[in-house]
Design a protein around this motif. Structure first.
Motif, short mmCIF file in Angstrom:
data_model
loop_
_atom_site.label_atom_id
_atom_site.label_comp_id
_atom_site.label_asym_id
_atom_site.label_seq_id
_atom_site.Cartn_x
_atom_site.Cartn_y
_atom_site.Cartn_z
N ARG A 175 3.30 -33.18 13.83
CA ARG A 175 3.11 -31.73 13.71
C ARG A 175 4.21 -31.12 12.84
O ARG A 175 3.97 -30.16 12.13
N ARG A 176 5.39 -31.70 12.88
CA ARG A 176 6.49 -31.20 12.06
C ARG A 176 6.17 -31.36 10.57
O ARG A 176 6.44 -30.48 9.77
N ARG A 177 5.62 -32.52 10.20
CA ARG A 177 5.27 -32.77 8.81
C ARG A 177 4.05 -31.96 8.39
O ARG A 177 3.82 -31.74 7.21
N ALA A 178 3.25 -31.51 9.35
CA ALA A 178 2.06 -30.73 9.03
C ALA A 178 2.40 -29.28 8.71
O ALA A 178 1.59 -28.56 8.12
N ALA A 179 3.58 -28.83 9.06
CA ALA A 179 3.95 -27.42 8.88
C ALA A 179 3.77 -26.93 7.45
O ALA A 179 3.24 -25.84 7.25
N PRO A 180 4.18 -27.66 6.40
CA PRO A 180 3.96 -27.15 5.05
C PRO A 180 2.48 -26.99 4.71
O PRO A 180 2.09 -26.05 4.02
N VAL A 181 1.64 -27.89 5.21
CA VAL A 181 0.20 -27.79 4.96
C VAL A 181 -0.35 -26.55 5.64
O VAL A 181 -1.13 -25.80 5.07
N VAL A 182 0.06 -26.35 6.87
CA VAL A 182 -0.40 -25.18 7.61
C VAL A 182 0.10 -23.91 6.95
O VAL A 182 -0.64 -22.93 6.83
N ALA A 183 1.32 -23.91 6.47
CA ALA A 183 1.86 -22.73 5.78
C ALA A 183 1.02 -22.41 4.55
O ALA A 183 0.71 -21.25 4.29
N ALA A 184 0.65 -23.42 3.78
CA ALA A 184 -0.19 -23.19 2.60
C ALA A 184 -1.54 -22.62 2.99
O ALA A 184 -2.06 -21.70 2.34
N ALA A 185 -2.12 -23.14 4.06
CA ALA A 185 -3.41 -22.62 4.53
C ALA A 185 -3.29 -21.17 5.00
O ALA A 185 -4.16 -20.34 4.72
N LEU A 186 -2.20 -20.87 5.70
CA LEU A 186 -1.99 -19.49 6.15
C LEU A 186 -1.83 -18.54 4.96
O LEU A 186 -2.39 -17.44 4.96
N LEU A 187 -1.08 -18.97 3.96
CA LEU A 187 -0.93 -18.13 2.76
C LEU A 187 -2.25 -17.92 2.06
O LEU A 187 -2.58 -16.81 1.65
N ALA A 222 -7.44 -34.00 14.79
CA ALA A 222 -8.53 -34.02 13.80
C ALA A 222 -8.36 -32.87 12.81
O ALA A 222 -8.63 -33.03 11.61
N GLN A 223 -7.92 -31.71 13.26
CA GLN A 223 -7.70 -30.58 12.36
C GLN A 223 -6.52 -30.84 11.43
O GLN A 223 -6.57 -30.53 10.24
N LEU A 224 -5.45 -31.43 11.97
CA LEU A 224 -4.29 -31.75 11.14
C LEU A 224 -4.67 -32.75 10.04
O LEU A 224 -4.28 -32.59 8.89
N ALA A 225 -5.43 -33.77 10.40
CA ALA A 225 -5.85 -34.76 9.41
C ALA A 225 -6.83 -34.14 8.42
O ALA A 225 -6.72 -34.33 7.21
N GLY A 226 -7.80 -33.39 8.92
CA GLY A 226 -8.81 -32.79 8.07
C GLY A 226 -8.27 -31.76 7.10
O GLY A 226 -8.88 -31.50 6.06
N ALA A 227 -7.13 -31.19 7.41
CA ALA A 227 -6.53 -30.19 6.52
C ALA A 227 -6.17 -30.77 5.16
O ALA A 227 -5.89 -30.04 4.22
N ARG A 254 -15.32 -26.65 12.92
CA ARG A 254 -14.23 -27.04 13.82
C ARG A 254 -12.86 -27.02 13.14
O ARG A 254 -11.86 -27.32 13.78
N GLY A 255 -12.82 -26.72 11.85
CA GLY A 255 -11.54 -26.71 11.14
C GLY A 255 -11.02 -28.10 10.85
O GLY A 255 -9.82 -28.30 10.69
N GLU A 256 -11.92 -29.09 10.75
CA GLU A 256 -11.52 -30.47 10.53
C GLU A 256 -11.74 -30.92 9.08
O GLU A 256 -11.82 -32.11 8.82
N ALA A 257 -11.81 -29.97 8.16
CA ALA A 257 -11.95 -30.28 6.74
C ALA A 257 -11.27 -29.18 5.95
O ALA A 257 -11.36 -28.00 6.32
N ALA A 258 -10.60 -29.55 4.87
CA ALA A 258 -9.99 -28.55 4.00
C ALA A 258 -11.06 -27.81 3.21
O ALA A 258 -10.87 -26.67 2.83
N GLY A 259 -12.19 -28.47 2.98
CA GLY A 259 -13.27 -27.84 2.25
C GLY A 259 -14.21 -28.87 1.68
O GLY A 259 -14.18 -30.04 2.05
N VAL A 260 -15.06 -28.40 0.79
CA VAL A 260 -16.01 -29.29 0.11
C VAL A 260 -15.83 -29.11 -1.40
O VAL A 260 -15.35 -28.09 -1.87
#
Length: 105
Positions: A3-15, A41-46, A67-73
């Motif tokens: 989850r710590r390493r996922a923080a930058p990905v989540v920050a980008a998604a939030l922005l 699954a959401q962390l991986a799918g991001a 379910r939020g388990e994909a960044a997109g198509v």
């Protein structure tokens, strides 16, 4: 992924979703809190953008988006039959994503 390493990905998604603070900045604590709320699954799918065959995405892909388990198509030439079909496809994919989530395309 931790989850710590996922923080930058989540920050980008939030922005991308316009969820920053008053000045648009997303803090580390915002990203950590969002990552803590995500399933594995959401962390991986991001990190994954899915292609698909044909002009209609499968129900499983739309469910994954919901379910939020994909960044997109990603839409490729094989997905586009005509301008009208492209518009319908885009509406269908966007409708699968929860309100407030980053755009899936």
């Amino acid at each position: 992924m931790s989850r710590r390493r996922a923080a930058p990905v989540v920050a980008a998604a939030l922005l991308a979703a316009g969820c920053g603070g008053r000045d648009g900045a997303v803090t580390d604590s915002d990203a950590r809190a969002a990552a803590q709320a995500m399933t594995s699954a959401q962390l991986a799918g991001a990190h994954v953008v899915f292609p698909f065959a044909g002009t209609r995405p499968r129900a499983a892909l739309l469910a994954r988006l919901r379910r939020g388990e994909a960044a997109g198509v990603i839409l490729l030439g094989r997905n586009v039959g005509s301008p009208a079909r492209l518009r319908a496809l885009t509406r269908r994919v966007r409708a699968a994503v929860p309100r407030g989530a980053p755009p899936p395309l």
